[in-house]
Structures are given as structure tokens and as C-alpha cells.
Design a protein around this motif. Sequence first.
Motif, PDB file in Angstrom:
ATOM      1  N   LYS A   1       0.835  -1.223   0.000  1.00  0.00           N
ATOM      2  CA  LYS A   1       0.000   0.000   0.000  1.00  0.00           C
ATOM      3  C   LYS A   1       0.860   1.260   0.000  1.00  0.00           C
ATOM      4  N   VAL A   2       1.933   1.251   0.810  1.00  0.00           N
ATOM      5  CA  VAL A   2       2.826   2.420   0.860  1.00  0.00           C
ATOM      6  C   VAL A   2       3.524   2.618  -0.476  1.00  0.00           C
ATOM      7  N   ASN A   3       3.952   1.514  -1.106  1.00  0.00           N
ATOM      8  CA  ASN A   3       4.625   1.612  -2.411  1.00  0.00           C
ATOM      9  C   ASN A   3       3.695   2.154  -3.484  1.00  0.00           C
ATOM     10  N   SER A   4       2.418   1.844  -3.395  1.00  0.00           N
ATOM     11  CA  SER A   4       1.457   2.358  -4.385  1.00  0.00           C
ATOM     12  C   SER A   4       1.050   3.809  -4.113  1.00  0.00           C
ATOM     13  N   LEU A   5       1.311   4.315  -2.893  1.00  0.00           N
ATOM     14  CA  LEU A   5       0.890   5.679  -2.537  1.00  0.00           C
ATOM     15  C   LEU A   5       2.032   6.679  -2.608  1.00  0.00           C
TER      16      LEU A   5
ATOM     17  N   ASP B   1      21.506  17.363  -4.115  1.00  0.00           N
ATOM     18  CA  ASP B   1      22.363  16.684  -3.154  1.00  0.00           C
ATOM     19  C   ASP B   1      21.782  16.699  -1.751  1.00  0.00           C
ATOM     20  N   GLU B   2      20.697  17.437  -1.574  1.00  0.00           N
ATOM     21  CA  GLU B   2      20.113  17.514  -0.252  1.00  0.00           C
ATOM     22  C   GLU B   2      19.493  16.191   0.189  1.00  0.00           C
ATOM     23  N   GLY B   3      19.132  15.335  -0.728  1.00  0.00           N
ATOM     24  CA  GLY B   3      18.519  14.054  -0.376  1.00  0.00           C
ATOM     25  C   GLY B   3      17.374  13.707  -1.296  1.00  0.00           C
ATOM     26  N   PHE B   4      16.569  12.675  -0.891  1.00  0.00           N
ATOM     27  CA  PHE B   4      15.458  12.203  -1.699  1.00  0.00           C
ATOM     28  C   PHE B   4      14.260  13.116  -1.522  1.00  0.00           C
ATOM     29  N   SER B   5      13.518  13.256  -2.606  1.00  0.00           N
ATOM     30  CA  SER B   5      12.222  13.933  -2.575  1.00  0.00           C
ATOM     31  C   SER B   5      11.148  12.873  -2.677  1.00  0.00           C
ATOM     32  N   TYR B   6      10.111  12.963  -1.849  1.00  0.00           N
ATOM     33  CA  TYR B   6       9.041  11.974  -1.811  1.00  0.00           C
ATOM     34  C   TYR B   6       7.788  12.566  -2.419  1.00  0.00           C
ATOM     35  N   LEU B   7       7.131  11.870  -3.300  1.00  0.00           N
ATOM     36  CA  LEU B   7       5.977  12.351  -4.047  1.00  0.00           C
ATOM     37  C   LEU B   7       4.740  11.562  -3.631  1.00  0.00           C
ATOM     38  N   CYS B   8       3.620  12.208  -3.502  1.00  0.00           N
ATOM     39  CA  CYS B   8       2.330  11.558  -3.215  1.00  0.00           C
ATOM     40  C   CYS B   8       1.608  11.368  -4.535  1.00  0.00           C
ATOM     41  N   ASP B   9       1.289  10.107  -4.875  1.00  0.00           N
ATOM     42  CA  ASP B   9       0.624   9.825  -6.148  1.00  0.00           C
ATOM     43  C   ASP B   9      -0.813  10.330  -6.175  1.00  0.00           C
ATOM     44  N   ASN B  10      -1.374  10.632  -5.035  1.00  0.00           N
ATOM     45  CA  ASN B  10      -2.778  11.035  -4.991  1.00  0.00           C
ATOM     46  C   ASN B  10      -2.964  12.502  -5.378  1.00  0.00           C
ATOM     47  N   CYS B  11      -1.989  13.311  -4.928  1.00  0.00           N
ATOM     48  CA  CYS B  11      -2.171  14.759  -5.147  1.00  0.00           C
ATOM     49  C   CYS B  11      -0.932  15.443  -5.676  1.00  0.00           C
ATOM     50  N   ASP B  12       0.043  14.753  -6.106  1.00  0.00           N
ATOM     51  CA  ASP B  12       1.297  15.285  -6.635  1.00  0.00           C
ATOM     52  C   ASP B  12       2.034  16.157  -5.617  1.00  0.00           C
ATOM     53  N   PHE B  13       1.811  15.855  -4.314  1.00  0.00           N
ATOM     54  CA  PHE B  13       2.537  16.583  -3.285  1.00  0.00           C
ATOM     55  C   PHE B  13       3.957  16.092  -3.262  1.00  0.00           C
TER      56      PHE B  13
ATOM     57  N   SER C   1       7.709   5.189   8.359  1.00  0.00           N
ATOM     58  CA  SER C   1       8.933   5.886   7.951  1.00  0.00           C
ATOM     59  C   SER C   1       9.944   4.907   7.379  1.00  0.00           C
ATOM     60  N   LYS C   2      10.059   3.745   8.005  1.00  0.00           N
ATOM     61  CA  LYS C   2      10.985   2.726   7.484  1.00  0.00           C
ATOM     62  C   LYS C   2      10.535   2.208   6.131  1.00  0.00           C
ATOM     63  N   LEU C   3       9.223   2.039   5.961  1.00  0.00           N
ATOM     64  CA  LEU C   3       8.719   1.538   4.679  1.00  0.00           C
ATOM     65  C   LEU C   3       8.850   2.589   3.587  1.00  0.00           C
ATOM     66  N   VAL C   4       8.651   3.864   3.933  1.00  0.00           N
ATOM     67  CA  VAL C   4       8.772   4.949   2.939  1.00  0.00           C
ATOM     68  C   VAL C   4      10.190   5.036   2.430  1.00  0.00           C
ATOM     69  N   MET C   5      11.143   4.731   3.296  1.00  0.00           N
ATOM     70  CA  MET C   5      12.555   4.786   2.901  1.00  0.00           C
ATOM     71  C   MET C   5      12.847   3.843   1.744  1.00  0.00           C
ATOM     72  N   ASN C   6      12.086   2.730   1.622  1.00  0.00           N
ATOM     73  CA  ASN C   6      12.349   1.717   0.590  1.00  0.00           C
ATOM     74  C   ASN C   6      11.358   1.761  -0.556  1.00  0.00           C
ATOM     75  N   VAL C   7      10.587   2.852  -0.683  1.00  0.00           N
ATOM     76  CA  VAL C   7       9.619   2.939  -1.785  1.00  0.00           C
ATOM     77  C   VAL C   7      10.370   3.037  -3.098  1.00  0.00           C
ATOM     78  N   PRO C   8       9.774   2.596  -4.187  1.00  0.00           N
ATOM     79  CA  PRO C   8      10.449   2.674  -5.502  1.00  0.00           C
ATOM     80  C   PRO C   8      10.568   4.127  -5.988  1.00  0.00           C
ATOM     81  N   PHE C   9      11.523   4.317  -6.912  1.00  0.00           N
ATOM     82  CA  PHE C   9      11.730   5.639  -7.500  1.00  0.00           C
ATOM     83  C   PHE C   9      10.585   5.984  -8.424  1.00  0.00           C
ATOM     84  N   CYS C  10      10.332   7.264  -8.533  1.00  0.00           N
ATOM     85  CA  CYS C  10       9.210   7.751  -9.358  1.00  0.00           C
ATOM     86  C   CYS C  10       9.638   7.862 -10.805  1.00  0.00           C
ATOM     87  N   ASP C  11       8.709   7.588 -11.741  1.00  0.00           N
ATOM     88  CA  ASP C  11       9.010   7.712 -13.172  1.00  0.00           C
ATOM     89  C   ASP C  11       8.677   9.094 -13.702  1.00  0.00           C
ATOM     90  N   LYS C  12       8.229  10.021 -12.850  1.00  0.00           N
ATOM     91  CA  LYS C  12       7.940  11.411 -13.249  1.00  0.00           C
ATOM     92  C   LYS C  12       9.134  12.298 -12.915  1.00  0.00           C
TER      93      LYS C  12
END
Length: 673
Positions: free
Chosen positions: A10-14, A22-34, A74-85
Motif C-alpha cells: 500500500k505504501v509503495n502504491s501511494l 544533493d540535499e537528499g530524496f524527494s518523496y511524491l504523493c501519487d494522490n495529489c502530486d505533493f 517511515s521505514k517503509l517509505v525509505m524503501n519505496v520505488p523511484f518515481c518515473d515522473k
Amino acid sequence: MAKVLDLKRKVNSLVKKSKVTDEGFSYLCDNCDFECVGRKGIIVHIKDTHEEMFVDLKCGFEETSDKDFQSQLSKLVMNVPFCDKDAKAKKNEGDKAAANKVLGETKINTEVAEVEEVKEAEEEPAVKSYPLTLDFMRTIDGRTTRIPNYGSLVGRIARLLAMVVKKEKDEEVVKLTCQKCDIGIEEYKDIFTHIDEEHSDFLLHLCSMFPPARKRMDQFMTRAAENFELVVPTWEFVEKLQRMEKEKAENIQRIEKEKQAELRKLEMKQKLEEAEKARAEMKKKREEAEKKRAEAEKARMALKRKQEEETKIKEYKMMKIDPNDENAQEKLRCKKEILSIETSLKGKNINEVRKQKLSTRLNDLKEKIKKDRTEKKEKIINKRMETCLENLSPKQLRKLCLEYFNNIENLGDISWPEICESVKIGDDYEFLTDFLGALYEFATFHGKKSFKVGHILVTSKQSDSILEKGLRSVRDCVKKDSWRIPSSWDVDIPEEDLGDEWNRKDDSRLLIAASRFGKNLSKIMKSYPTMAVKATDSSGVVLDSVKKRFGYLLNVYMNRGVAVEEFGNSLYSVDVEEEDDWEEEVETEEDDEVVEIDNNDHSEPEEVEENQSNESKTTNGGDKNGVTESEKVVKEDEDDEIEEVETMDDDEIEEVETLDDDEIEETMDEEDM
């Protein structure tokens, strides 16, 4: 574990991640493009903006506190797949080089994210770029240790090394590539050098995780790359390996159980076969033992029956009872009772009343035995007389009796050939002596009383003359084995054909046995086995010389010690089957038993053997005491006369002593007419 995997999907799909600076990873919400930098911001966004989705994520974790649940997210979000956008670029003013670098990395990360989408269906994860942080490395190592047979320390380093180095095989050629730098590595030993130069932080993390391998990390890396496929394990992959290992263990266990069951089955089969074989052998042995036992029992019973029969026969012989007699058992019982009563009467403590009862019973038993013996004796002599009378007509019988009674006072001067001629029996002296011997037995049985022979009445006076002077019967009485031929008898010396061993004792034995068996040399030889050796040939046939000697001795005995010349040795021709005489031997001395011809009262005493042979003991039952006077067949103190049968016609019964020759001839002529 299933709930965690479901939450992870569920986390991987969201949520998706992207690295643009270089600041780090950016996390995107698939529901609202946040889009935000850091894991905490994306979690707070989902909780505040998408409450329904947050509740759906927490489904199954109601008992977990919000703080712990957000930490797990938080641990699961760390391993989410990379975004294709494409993420929003944050450019530093005046730094285009940095922007280009970010764009290049974004392109690479996009390709990696495309591969990550199908990692659940693949054995090897498709992610080509992993964060080389210590936490992530520990996460991968934790998964590795859950893999069955992961390969100890070298295997753990190989899974972590796969985060940087990619190993590909093309037939026999191995290609090593750094996934971070996209640079090829020539040999296994060059891996450590490359990582030390380009990824020193990764090397430091490895050394901190595995202190024992710090000094030989280059060797561990080389061995890990050589011996293992460089693949970073995913949870799905670990679970799959665990299932495979479990199934393999179960299969091994099942195969082992089947093998054990087969072995047990085979062992049981062998045991059953052995048991069946042992059972068959046991059955066979039991049957053989039962058969032997039955045969032994049968032989034992046969021997027992034989011994009982022999004992019974011996007992009968001792009691002077014929075993073939239908009343033999009753007679034996009576004689035993007599012996018991006689023993009781000899006791000192018997009173008069009991003594009188026993004496009465003893007399009754003796009278019964005497009566039975008399009846049997009468039956035997009647049978012998009937055999003779079958060959004589009434006319011949009267003539023979007349001649015999007229000359009985002086038998030495009688002309036997003339008598045979007048009676018309030729020279059959054997038949003549048989008839006269039967007549003597009749006179002995009836004593001084008259008796009837055919239609002829023999008076008491004639009966007395027969007993005193007539021809004796060889079966007049049963003789003891100690009996011997008196020395006063005129007996010829045995012929040379009989041999030098033949003696007076053998002659006496022939007459002793004849008193029991009659004219039957076969039975006589059986009763005296020692004599049979010299009296028979090799085939067991009695010698002719013995037959002649037996006939001659019969002549001597029947004529009271003096042989009749006309008779010679013709009184025996063949064996005659007659009933054996089981009467008891008389107890009197031979002087009373045998009347000598010369009437010499001072005749020499007979020679008596003290020791009886075993053969004669067997024949006579071994009775050493003889018999009592009450058991003798001969009757001595009876009336002188017997009344003639009143129902008999005068024409039928004629007193032979009152008839002269003329009257006899006239009577014979009248009957012929």
C-alpha cells in the motif's frame, strides 16, 4: 509478516521517491502530486490530507500506537520505488553543472524505478541503485540472515556487495560492473580496490558491520564475488527461499519417511516371511513330533496290550484256565476268590461266624468250578467219541465192543488183526486205539458207573474193567514235567536215526506233551524248543524217525508199559487238531498213576528231575503245588451201579456181558434182515 507485506504494498502504491539535488530524496504523493524532502513530511501529509487512506493503512495495526505506527511507516517509505515522473528541479543560482548532474542521475533513477515495479515477480531484484547508508545495509543483512543456508560471513558480504557490484555471466565469461559508477571491473580482486577508491563510505560501513573481516576484507570480497550470485534479496525473495527450503525439508522429510516406511515395510515383509517360514518349520516339527508321539503311543499301547495279554494268559495258565474259554474271566475270578478265602481262613484272628461264611462260600465256588470242569471234560470226550463213531456202523460198534469186553481180562493174548478183520476196519490200528482210548476216557469220566456209547450201554462192571485192564488213553490226565517213563516198562532203545543225544527224557517229554495236546507233534515241538532242535530238520519239519518213535511210545503207554507187536509204530500218522487240555496235573505219585504190566508192587522208583525246564514251565503255568483232591476229574467213591435209563427200549440197549457168541450172531442176522 503478512500484514507488514500488505502495508508495504500500500505504501509503495501511494508514495514514490526521486533525487533531484544533493540535499537528499524527494518523496511524491501519487494522490495529489505533493512533493517534499524527507520521510516525515510525506507521512504528516498523508495523515492530515488523506485521512481515509491513513486509516486504511493502519487497518490491522489498531493495537499499535500512532508513534510506533508512524515509525514503521517511515521505514517503509525509505524503501519505496523511484518515481518515473520528473521532480521539480531546485536549481542553485549560477550552478548549471550541478543541475546537469541532477538531471543525469534522475534519468538513471527513472530506469531503476521501472525495473522495481516487477521485483515482486522476479527472483533477482531489478533495483540497480540502493542507498549505501548503514541502516539500509543492516536491513539487507537482516534479510540475508533469514535466507536458509545464506553462506556464513562470506554470503552476508556477497548480498551487501550486490548493492554496488553487478555480476553477469555470458557462457564462461564473467562481467563485473559497478552499478553506482556504471564502470566495468576486470577481475574479482579489483572489486576491493574500486570500492576503496570510489565508495569508501560503503567500505567503512562493511568494516563496522563485520569487525572480524576488517583486516581481510579484500579476500572476503573476492571470495564473495567468486562463490555467490551478487543479488540483493527482497522480502518476497527471502520468503520464497524460505518456502522453498521448507518445502525441500518437508520433501526430504517425506522422502525419508517414505524411505523409512519402505524399509519398515520391507523389514516387516522379511519378518513375516521369516515368521511364516519359522511357523511352517515349527508346524512341520510339531507334526513330526506328533507323528512320532502317536507312533510311540501306538507302540506303547500295543506293547502294553501285549504285556497285559501275556500277563493275562500267564495268569490263566497259572490258574489252569483255557484263555479261549468264553467263561475264562468268570473262572479266573472264582479261582482268585478261592485263593483269597483260603488265605483268610488261615488267619489267626478270624471268628467262627466269618469262618463259617467263608467256608460255605469256598465250598460253593469249588463246586461251581468242579461242575464247569466236569461239563467241559464231558463235552471234549463226547466230541472225540463222536469222531470215532462217525466211522463205525452200529453193527461194527457192537462187534468191536463184544470182542473187546470178552478179551479185556487178558489183552496180552488177544489177536488184534482178527478183531479188526471181524469188525471190518482192516489194519487201521490207529483208529482202533483212538476208539479204545476214547472208551477209556469215558470210563475215567464216569468212574464205576455205567454209561452209553452210541446205542451200546457199558455197565459199571465193564467200566471198571476198562479202567483196570483196558487200553489207556494218552490223554487220560495231564502230566507234570517231572514225570518220567517208569524203568519197569519195556521200552526199546532209540534207533540210530534219532542221534546219540536222544534219551529217555525226550521220550518222556513226548508223552507229557501228548497228554496236553494229543497227537500233534507241531504243538509238542513248540512246547519244548530244546527238543525241537534235534527233532526237526533245517526247514522246521519233524523228522520221520521222531514220528515213528512217537507212534511207538503211544503203543507202549496205551498198553500199560508193554508194546503190542502188531501195532508197532503205526499209532501216529498225521497231526490231529484237538482242544488243548488245560486240566490241572494230578498230584499223586506215578505208582498210582501208571499200572505196570508185571504187577510188581516193588518196582524201581522212577527217575525224577528236580529242575523243570523253562519251556515246560511256560506250558504248564509254573504251578509247583499240583492240585487238590477236590479238583481231580476221576471219581473214586461213587455208587457201584447206576440205574439203566427207563425210557430206553430193551431192543435198543443190550448188555454185552450177558450175550454169548450165538446170541450176538442171531441178533446181527435179525437186524440185517
